[in-house]
Motif scaffolding. Structure first.
Motif, PDB file in Angstrom:
ATOM      1  N   ASP A 128      22.661  11.671   1.515  1.00 32.52           N
ATOM      2  CA  ASP A 128      21.741  12.479   0.701  1.00 32.52           C
ATOM      3  C   ASP A 128      22.047  12.399  -0.787  1.00 32.52           C
ATOM      4  O   ASP A 128      21.134  12.414  -1.621  1.00 32.52           O
ATOM      5  N   ASP A 129      23.339  12.347  -1.138  1.00 35.96           N
ATOM      6  CA  ASP A 129      23.677  12.389  -2.570  1.00 35.96           C
ATOM      7  C   ASP A 129      23.713  11.004  -3.226  1.00 35.96           C
ATOM      8  O   ASP A 129      24.032  10.884  -4.402  1.00 35.96           O
ATOM      9  N   ASP A 130      23.400   9.946  -2.470  1.00 36.70           N
ATOM     10  CA  ASP A 130      23.347   8.604  -3.064  1.00 36.70           C
ATOM     11  C   ASP A 130      21.979   8.350  -3.681  1.00 36.70           C
ATOM     12  O   ASP A 130      20.975   8.912  -3.246  1.00 36.70           O
ATOM     13  N   GLU A 131      21.989   7.468  -4.694  1.00 38.19           N
ATOM     14  CA  GLU A 131      20.724   7.117  -5.342  1.00 38.19           C
ATOM     15  C   GLU A 131      20.407   5.653  -5.115  1.00 38.19           C
ATOM     16  O   GLU A 131      21.313   4.831  -4.927  1.00 38.19           O
ATOM     17  N   ALA A 132      19.135   5.313  -5.146  1.00 39.07           N
ATOM     18  CA  ALA A 132      18.712   3.916  -4.959  1.00 39.07           C
ATOM     19  C   ALA A 132      17.910   3.496  -6.181  1.00 39.07           C
ATOM     20  O   ALA A 132      17.323   4.353  -6.857  1.00 39.07           O
ATOM     21  N   PRO A 133      17.818   2.212  -6.503  1.00 39.09           N
ATOM     22  CA  PRO A 133      18.482   1.112  -5.793  1.00 39.09           C
ATOM     23  C   PRO A 133      19.982   1.082  -6.066  1.00 39.09           C
ATOM     24  O   PRO A 133      20.426   1.562  -7.111  1.00 39.09           O
ATOM     25  N   THR A 134      20.718   0.497  -5.139  1.00 38.30           N
ATOM     26  CA  THR A 134      22.175   0.456  -5.298  1.00 38.30           C
ATOM     27  C   THR A 134      22.783  -0.728  -4.556  1.00 38.30           C
ATOM     28  O   THR A 134      22.199  -1.211  -3.571  1.00 38.30           O
ATOM     29  N   ASP A 135      23.957  -1.153  -5.058  1.00 37.11           N
ATOM     30  CA  ASP A 135      24.690  -2.210  -4.364  1.00 37.11           C
ATOM     31  C   ASP A 135      25.507  -1.592  -3.232  1.00 37.11           C
ATOM     32  O   ASP A 135      26.051  -0.489  -3.368  1.00 37.11           O
ATOM     33  N   VAL A 136      25.581  -2.335  -2.147  1.00 35.63           N
ATOM     34  CA  VAL A 136      26.255  -1.837  -0.943  1.00 35.63           C
ATOM     35  C   VAL A 136      27.166  -2.936  -0.428  1.00 35.63           C
ATOM     36  O   VAL A 136      26.856  -4.119  -0.568  1.00 35.63           O
ATOM     37  N   VAL A 137      28.285  -2.529   0.136  1.00 35.07           N
ATOM     38  CA  VAL A 137      29.154  -3.516   0.767  1.00 35.07           C
ATOM     39  C   VAL A 137      29.293  -3.170   2.257  1.00 35.07           C
ATOM     40  O   VAL A 137      29.428  -2.000   2.618  1.00 35.07           O
ATOM     41  N   VAL A 138      29.158  -4.192   3.079  1.00 35.61           N
ATOM     42  CA  VAL A 138      29.390  -4.044   4.536  1.00 35.61           C
ATOM     43  C   VAL A 138      30.698  -4.764   4.808  1.00 35.61           C
ATOM     44  O   VAL A 138      30.891  -5.902   4.361  1.00 35.61           O
ATOM     45  N   TYR A 139      31.625  -4.095   5.510  1.00 39.83           N
ATOM     46  CA  TYR A 139      32.946  -4.708   5.708  1.00 39.83           C
ATOM     47  C   TYR A 139      33.491  -4.360   7.089  1.00 39.83           C
ATOM     48  O   TYR A 139      33.030  -3.428   7.753  1.00 39.83           O
ATOM     49  N   ALA A 140      34.489  -5.154   7.486  1.00 41.14           N
ATOM     50  CA  ALA A 140      35.117  -4.934   8.793  1.00 41.14           C
ATOM     51  C   ALA A 140      36.210  -3.891   8.662  1.00 41.14           C
ATOM     52  O   ALA A 140      36.963  -3.890   7.686  1.00 41.14           O
ATOM     53  N   CYS A 141      36.273  -2.995   9.626  1.00 41.65           N
ATOM     54  CA  CYS A 141      37.370  -2.027   9.662  1.00 41.65           C
ATOM     55  C   CYS A 141      37.798  -1.914  11.120  1.00 41.65           C
ATOM     56  O   CYS A 141      37.024  -1.448  11.952  1.00 41.65           O
ATOM     57  N   GLU A 142      39.015  -2.371  11.393  1.00 43.47           N
ATOM     58  CA  GLU A 142      39.475  -2.534  12.776  1.00 43.47           C
ATOM     59  C   GLU A 142      38.451  -3.397  13.514  1.00 43.47           C
ATOM     60  O   GLU A 142      38.085  -4.455  13.029  1.00 43.47           O
ATOM     61  N   ASN A 143      37.921  -2.913  14.681  1.00 48.59           N
ATOM     62  CA  ASN A 143      36.950  -3.750  15.407  1.00 48.59           C
ATOM     63  C   ASN A 143      35.508  -3.454  14.995  1.00 48.59           C
ATOM     64  O   ASN A 143      34.585  -3.934  15.640  1.00 48.59           O
ATOM     65  N   ASN A 144      35.329  -2.645  13.968  1.00 51.07           N
ATOM     66  CA  ASN A 144      33.987  -2.151  13.644  1.00 51.07           C
ATOM     67  C   ASN A 144      33.506  -2.611  12.275  1.00 51.07           C
ATOM     68  O   ASN A 144      34.248  -3.231  11.525  1.00 51.07           O
ATOM     69  N   MET A 145      32.241  -2.253  12.001  1.00 49.67           N
ATOM     70  CA  MET A 145      31.691  -2.513  10.671  1.00 49.67           C
ATOM     71  C   MET A 145      31.484  -1.180   9.972  1.00 49.67           C
ATOM     72  O   MET A 145      31.094  -0.195  10.609  1.00 49.67           O
ATOM     73  N   ARG A 146      31.747  -1.172   8.684  1.00 46.92           N
ATOM     74  CA  ARG A 146      31.450   0.017   7.880  1.00 46.92           C
ATOM     75  C   ARG A 146      30.599  -0.410   6.686  1.00 46.92           C
ATOM     76  O   ARG A 146      30.649  -1.564   6.259  1.00 46.92           O
ATOM     77  N   THR A 147      29.859   0.571   6.160  1.00 50.02           N
ATOM     78  CA  THR A 147      29.014   0.308   4.998  1.00 50.02           C
ATOM     79  C   THR A 147      29.374   1.320   3.917  1.00 50.02           C
ATOM     80  O   THR A 147      29.589   2.496   4.224  1.00 50.02           O
ATOM     81  N   ALA A 148      29.466   0.867   2.665  1.00 55.65           N
ATOM     82  CA  ALA A 148      29.776   1.788   1.565  1.00 55.65           C
ATOM     83  C   ALA A 148      28.959   1.434   0.336  1.00 55.65           C
ATOM     84  O   ALA A 148      28.704   0.266   0.065  1.00 55.65           O
ATOM     85  N   VAL A 149      28.568   2.475  -0.382  1.00 56.17           N
ATOM     86  CA  VAL A 149      27.899   2.281  -1.681  1.00 56.17           C
ATOM     87  C   VAL A 149      28.982   2.022  -2.717  1.00 56.17           C
ATOM     88  O   VAL A 149      30.008   2.701  -2.730  1.00 56.17           O
ATOM     89  N   LEU A 150      28.785   1.020  -3.558  1.00 56.46           N
ATOM     90  CA  LEU A 150      29.790   0.704  -4.570  1.00 56.46           C
ATOM     91  C   LEU A 150      29.358   1.213  -5.936  1.00 56.46           C
ATOM     92  O   LEU A 150      28.324   0.808  -6.470  1.00 56.46           O
ATOM     93  N   GLU A 151      30.182   2.099  -6.513  1.00 56.40           N
ATOM     94  CA  GLU A 151      29.972   2.529  -7.907  1.00 56.40           C
ATOM     95  C   GLU A 151      30.276   1.318  -8.801  1.00 56.40           C
ATOM     96  O   GLU A 151      31.012   0.408  -8.381  1.00 56.40           O
ATOM     97  N   PRO A 152      29.755   1.327 -10.037  1.00 54.92           N
ATOM     98  CA  PRO A 152      29.998   0.169 -10.930  1.00 54.92           C
ATOM     99  C   PRO A 152      31.478  -0.172 -11.087  1.00 54.92           C
ATOM    100  O   PRO A 152      31.853  -1.338 -11.067  1.00 54.92           O
TER     101      PRO A 152
END
Lengths: 251, 274
Positions: free
Chosen positions: A179-203
């Motif tokens: 809810d508190d994120d704004e778009a458009p924005t850059d995002v990174v998808v990465y591996a964490c253990e056996n899973n995938m995670r997604t995070a918004v990247l600040e500048p």
């Protein structure tokens, strides 16, 4: 007939049969079928493979399930146009479908974001597949994070490693964001253990990632030397948060 | 010597893999190819025989398999301590940059197909070096016109290339049922040409509507297949080094997994001199 010519004929026959079966044109094998064998069985074979491909593509596009109403129809349209490619890894057919959907689908921005996210996840699998040693090594390093973070402070000489299994993308809407994120924005998808995670990247996080990606592991002081526009404390905070969420590790 | 016995690993049978009756494991490459997995696929278990089972070498295709696929197979084999790799006697694609059918189809049993398949098997064996390669007889729904029998075709590949035979007993049973030939004769005809043999066992069902046996890997192993397994052990004494049970649907409870392994071992112990 010369051996070379016989081999060429064989190769031509295999190509014709494989193409026929891959595109549901079963007539391609009819004249070559063994005496007494039934075309119904050929159809059964082709239909079975066709159903399996639908299921697989729907799994590879699972993020779109709630935002594209006629997803299965589109999968079927795609399959009519594009046969399964040799050595499909599971990801490659899915990625081709998603690319096709972007080309022809007249998608809304929200749907585009879901497609981008799904494609990033499939690409992440390819990245991990190509760098298994890096994935296992990083996750082993990251497993020590809890202990390492206790002693990590702004003057620490620990080097910060970027998770090598990551893919960057961009979202145009907030449909997949908090809810508190704004778009458009850059995002990174990465591996964490056996899973995938997604995070918004600040500048600032984006800049730290860029430096680590280009120059390899760095201490906070080294990062500060490269990122003159940011305070050392800011860099430290970003690194600590990134380590906590599995995008970076200390070593 | 008694063959090593175990399962083709599925998430559903991992609960029994440490059973003392299990000393072999087969890794289906396409399942192990989970790129985010951290642990090796067999975990920390030790087996006497680990084999990697592939689906896309497509040995009857006009071109040898691509290097990227071979290297991925080899990496999984090495990571898990596998001593063998296997795939099916069929074709799944036309060429390296071409199309995939989605499942393997039987090649025509002709001299041209034999030459191509032997060349590809030689190529694969050279690539894998010390990791032994086994070729599996497939269950098919239809055949292409040929000039020799399937047993002659397979025997000549085994003789010409020296590769191992992955004798899928259930596939022989399925083809014999669906195409009216003698399963016992098939095994007896091919076995003399094999130097090393692995065995696959699985359970399917008879589809009354389609009037055919379906090799679905979804049912307990049929008595007729157990009998054929016993016969295979008898005619293959000294050659059979491993037996793998396959199940892909309708998974049993824990005791079901254990009891099929026990039966597999009991039959082997009764036939093979220890």
């Amino acid at each position: 007939m010369k051996t070379e010519s016989v081999q060429q004929d064989y190769a031509s026959a295999i190509r014709a049969w494989a193409h026929g079966m891959a595109t549901a044109k079963v007539s391609a094998v009819e004249s070559s079928l063994a005496l007494g064998d039934s075309m119904d069985r050929v159809k059964m074979f082709v239909e079975g493979n066709y159903e399996k491909r639908i299921d697989k593509l729907l799994r590879q596009a699972e993020l779109l399930e709630d935002v594209v109403d006629d997803l299965e129809d589109r999968v079927i349209s795609f399959m009519k146009e594009v046969p399964l490619g040799a050595y499909d890894t599971g990801c490659s057919d899915g990625d081709r479908f998603l690319g096709w959907l972007q080309d022809v689908g007249q998608l809304t921005l929200e749907q585009e974001d879901h497609v981008e996210c799904q494609r990033a996840r499939l690409k992440l699998e390819d990245v991990a597949r190509a760098n298994r040693v890096g994935h296992v090594w990083f996750q082993d390093l990251w497993s020590l994070t809890e202990t390492a973070l206790d002693e990590f402070d702004v003057d620490s000489h620990d080097r910060i490693h970027l998770n090598p299994i990551h893919v960057e993308t961009r979202f145009e809407t907030t449909s997949l964001l908090d809810d508190d994120d704004e778009a458009p924005t850059d995002v990174v998808v990465y591996a964490c253990e056996n899973n995938m995670r997604t995070a918004v990247l600040e500048p600032i996080a984006q800049r730290v990632c860029d430096v680590l990606r280009q120059d390899g592991p760095k201490s906070i002081d080294d990062l500060k030397d490269k990122l003159l526009e940011f305070d050392k404390d800011e860099i430290f905070e970003v690194c600590r948060d990134s380590v906590e969420m599995g995008l970076m590790a200390l070593g | 010597m008694l063959p090593a016995i175990g399962y083709a690993i599925r998430e559903q049978n991992r609960i029994v893999l440490d059973d003392p009756a299990i000393n072999a494991a087969e890794i289906t490459f396409e399942r192990a190819d989970d790129p985010l997995r951290i642990e090796r696929y067999v975990g920390d278990l030790d087996f006497d025989h680990v084999s990697v089972h592939a689906l896309k070498l497509s040995v009857a295709s006009p071109e040898p398999p691509a290097e990227h696929y071979l290297s991925a197979l080899k990496a999984i084999a090495e990571e898990n301590g596998a001593i063998s790799v296997s795939d099916h006697l069929g074709f799944t694609r036309d060429s390296d940059n071409g199309v995939e059918i989605g499942h393997f189809a039987a090649p025509p049993y002709t001299e041209a197909a034999l030459t191509t398949t032997c060349r590809n098997v030689d190529y694969i064996q050279e690539y894998f070096g010390g990791i032994r390669f086994y070729l599996e007889n497939i269950a098919y729904l239809f055949r292409m016109q040929g000039t020799m029998s399937e047993s002659e075709f397979l025997s000549r590949i085994l003789r010409n290339t020296g590769c191992g035979w992955l004798l899928d007993v259930t596939n022989v049973y399925a083809n014999a049922t669906n195409f009216n030939y003698d399963a016992y004769n098939f095994i007896a005809e091919v076995m003399p040409y094999a130097t090393d043999v692995q065995i696959h066992l699985a359970g399917g069902y008879f589809d009354e509507r389609a009037d055919m046996y379906v090799d679905s890997h979804s049912e307990p192993i049929h008595d007729e297949v157990w009998d054929l397994y016993k016969f295979s052990l008898e005619v293959g004494v000294g050659k059979i080094n491993s037996v793998f049970l396959e199940r892909d649907q309708n998974f049993p409870e824990e005791e079901g997994w254990r009891s099929e392994i026990r039966r597999t071992r009991e039959i082997a112990e009764a036939v093979v001199p220890v």
